[in-house]
Design a protein around this motif. Structure first.
Motif, PDB file in Angstrom:
ATOM      1  N   ARG A 107       0.829  -1.206   0.000  1.00 11.15           N
ATOM      2  CA  ARG A 107       0.000   0.000   0.000  1.00 11.15           C
ATOM      3  C   ARG A 107       0.869   1.264   0.000  1.00 11.15           C
ATOM      4  NH1 ARG A 107      -2.122   0.200   4.655  1.00 11.15           N
ATOM      5  NH2 ARG A 107      -2.610  -2.006   4.539  1.00 11.15           N
ATOM      6  N   ASN A 108       1.868   1.291   0.871  1.00 11.11           N
ATOM      7  CA  ASN A 108       2.698   2.492   0.997  1.00 11.11           C
ATOM      8  C   ASN A 108       3.668   2.692  -0.177  1.00 11.11           C
ATOM      9  OD1 ASN A 108       1.748   3.669   3.400  1.00 11.11           O
ATOM     10  ND2 ASN A 108       2.822   2.121   4.603  1.00 11.11           N
ATOM     11  N   SER A 109       3.921   1.633  -0.959  1.00  9.67           N
ATOM     12  CA  SER A 109       4.871   1.762  -2.069  1.00  9.67           C
ATOM     13  C   SER A 109       4.378   2.790  -3.086  1.00  9.67           C
ATOM     14  CB  SER A 109       5.086   0.405  -2.752  1.00  9.67           C
ATOM     15  OG  SER A 109       3.903  -0.014  -3.388  1.00  9.67           O
ATOM     16  N   TYR A 110       3.091   3.054  -3.066  1.00 10.55           N
ATOM     17  CA  TYR A 110       2.504   4.061  -3.945  1.00 10.55           C
ATOM     18  C   TYR A 110       3.188   5.421  -3.756  1.00 10.55           C
ATOM     19  CZ  TYR A 110      -0.924   7.784  -4.799  1.00 10.55           C
ATOM     20  OH  TYR A 110      -1.541   8.937  -5.176  1.00 10.55           O
ATOM     21  N   TYR A 111       3.513   5.773  -2.505  1.00  6.53           N
ATOM     22  CA  TYR A 111       4.111   7.085  -2.220  1.00  6.53           C
ATOM     23  C   TYR A 111       5.533   7.177  -2.773  1.00  6.53           C
ATOM     24  CZ  TYR A 111       0.149   7.566   0.882  1.00  6.53           C
ATOM     25  OH  TYR A 111      -1.128   7.625   1.364  1.00  6.53           O
ATOM     26  N   ILE A 112       6.245   6.061  -2.753  1.00  5.87           N
ATOM     27  CA  ILE A 112       7.616   6.043  -3.279  1.00  5.87           C
ATOM     28  C   ILE A 112       7.561   6.073  -4.809  1.00  5.87           C
ATOM     29  CG2 ILE A 112       9.813   4.750  -3.328  1.00  5.87           C
ATOM     30  CD1 ILE A 112       8.979   5.794  -0.517  1.00  5.87           C
ATOM     31  N   ALA A 113       6.630   5.279  -5.370  1.00  9.32           N
ATOM     32  CA  ALA A 113       6.538   5.163  -6.828  1.00  9.32           C
ATOM     33  C   ALA A 113       6.121   6.478  -7.489  1.00  9.32           C
ATOM     34  CB  ALA A 113       5.553   4.053  -7.202  1.00  9.32           C
ATOM     35  N   ARG A 114       5.399   7.324  -6.750  1.00  6.26           N
ATOM     36  CA  ARG A 114       4.934   8.566  -7.386  1.00  6.26           C
ATOM     37  C   ARG A 114       5.907   9.734  -7.161  1.00  6.26           C
ATOM     38  NH1 ARG A 114       0.257  11.485  -3.691  1.00  6.26           N
ATOM     39  NH2 ARG A 114       1.626  11.813  -1.920  1.00  6.26           N
ATOM     40  N   ALA A 115       6.908   9.559  -6.301  1.00  2.74           N
ATOM     41  CA  ALA A 115       7.854  10.646  -6.011  1.00  2.74           C
ATOM     42  C   ALA A 115       8.974  10.659  -7.059  1.00  2.74           C
ATOM     43  CB  ALA A 115       8.434  10.468  -4.605  1.00  2.74           C
ATOM     44  N   ASP A 116       8.964  11.705  -7.886  1.00  2.00           N
ATOM     45  CA  ASP A 116       9.959  11.826  -8.976  1.00  2.00           C
ATOM     46  C   ASP A 116      11.383  11.535  -8.535  1.00  2.00           C
ATOM     47  OD1 ASP A 116       8.025  12.617 -10.619  1.00  2.00           O
ATOM     48  OD2 ASP A 116       9.005  14.507 -11.212  1.00  2.00           O
ATOM     49  N   GLY A 117      11.785  12.192  -7.426  1.00  2.00           N
ATOM     50  CA  GLY A 117      13.160  12.068  -6.945  1.00  2.00           C
ATOM     51  C   GLY A 117      13.498  10.634  -6.569  1.00  2.00           C
TER      52      GLY A 117
END
Ligand code: DC
Length: 234
Positions: A107-117
């Motif tokens: 579920r939380n991997s979404y936040y990493i996957a959407r962060a450009d950097g």
């Protein structure tokens, strides 16, 4: 790839096969099996996103704070280690192969996957790991489009949302988990929207990719099809 003729060894340029596709298309199992059949390495790029996610969770990071997430990605020490037939994922020196597969991490991997950097850091890491491997099958969402656009073979595995949801439902049932089919389907559709609408590295069919619809196929049939594509040279 190295070929030996008598005492002459010839090293051919590395062979790179990318497999992209949506959640539940069967790409992870297919990529792993294809790599094993060909005797080459498997680069599980989802595991790199998962490892950074786990690191952020352990550090109690604010998942909305993309600057902090990029810092966490930069400082992560992620590597793979072959152990017998399985591939272990190491994060900061610890084996996290199982810890990165929990629902919370998914579920939380979404936040990493959407962060450009974070994506930039991980794309660089994946290219570095690929260079170390030489010949490999990489699997993810942006492998043929962004990470290895010059790959020898680019495959895009697809399947209808219903079929993908049914596969996830069956897997959960086999693990003894009680899940609702409607919820699994909704989850798959939400993941598709998120994967496809991301500004950086969205899930797309890479230019020149061979599309394989796995809807009516077993995993064995999918692997056989991929092998025939590679062996036929297209
Ligand atoms: O394939 P997976 O479920 O292990 O992927 C974990 C997460 O990383 C998921 O949120 C999709 C994302 N991902 C990505 O954005 N790009 C990749 N190349 C691989 C995975």
């Amino acid at each position: 790839m190295a070929y030996t003729f008598g005492n002459l060894s010839v090293r051919l340029p590395a062979m790179i096969i990318t497999i992209d596709g949506p959640a539940g298309s069967g790409k992870s199992t297919a990529a792993r099996k294809l790599a094993a059949e060909l005797g080459i390495d498997f680069l599980d790029t989802g595991a790199t996103y998962r490892a950074v996610t786990l690191r952020a969770m352990k550090l109690g990071a604010d998942m909305e704070d993309s600057k902090a997430l990029v810092q966490i990605a930069r400082q992560a020490d992620i590597s793979f280690r072959r152990q017998g037939r399985s591939l272990k994922v190491l994060l900061d020196g610890q084996d996290v192969s199982e810890a990165i597969r929990t629902e919370d991490v998914s579920r939380n991997s979404y936040y990493i996957a959407r962060a450009d950097g974070c994506r930039q850091v991980l794309v660089e890491l994946q290219r570095r790991l690929g260079r170390q491997m030489g010949n490999f099958v990489s699997e993810g969402r942006d492998q043929g489009s962004v990470v290895f656009p010059d790959a020898d073979f680019k495959i895009y595995l697809d399947a209808s949302p219903d079929v993908r949801a049914q596969r996830r439902f069956d897997e959960a049932a086999a693990r003894g988990e009680k899940v609702e089919y409607a919820k699994v389907l909704e989850d798959i559709m939400q993941r598709d929207r998120r994967d496809q609408s991301r500004a950086t590295g969205p899930l797309v069919r890479p230019a020149g990719a061979i599309v394989v619809d796995t809807s009516g196929m077993t995993i064995e049939q999918v692997v056989a099809r991929l092998l025939s594509i590679v062996r036929a040279g297209r």
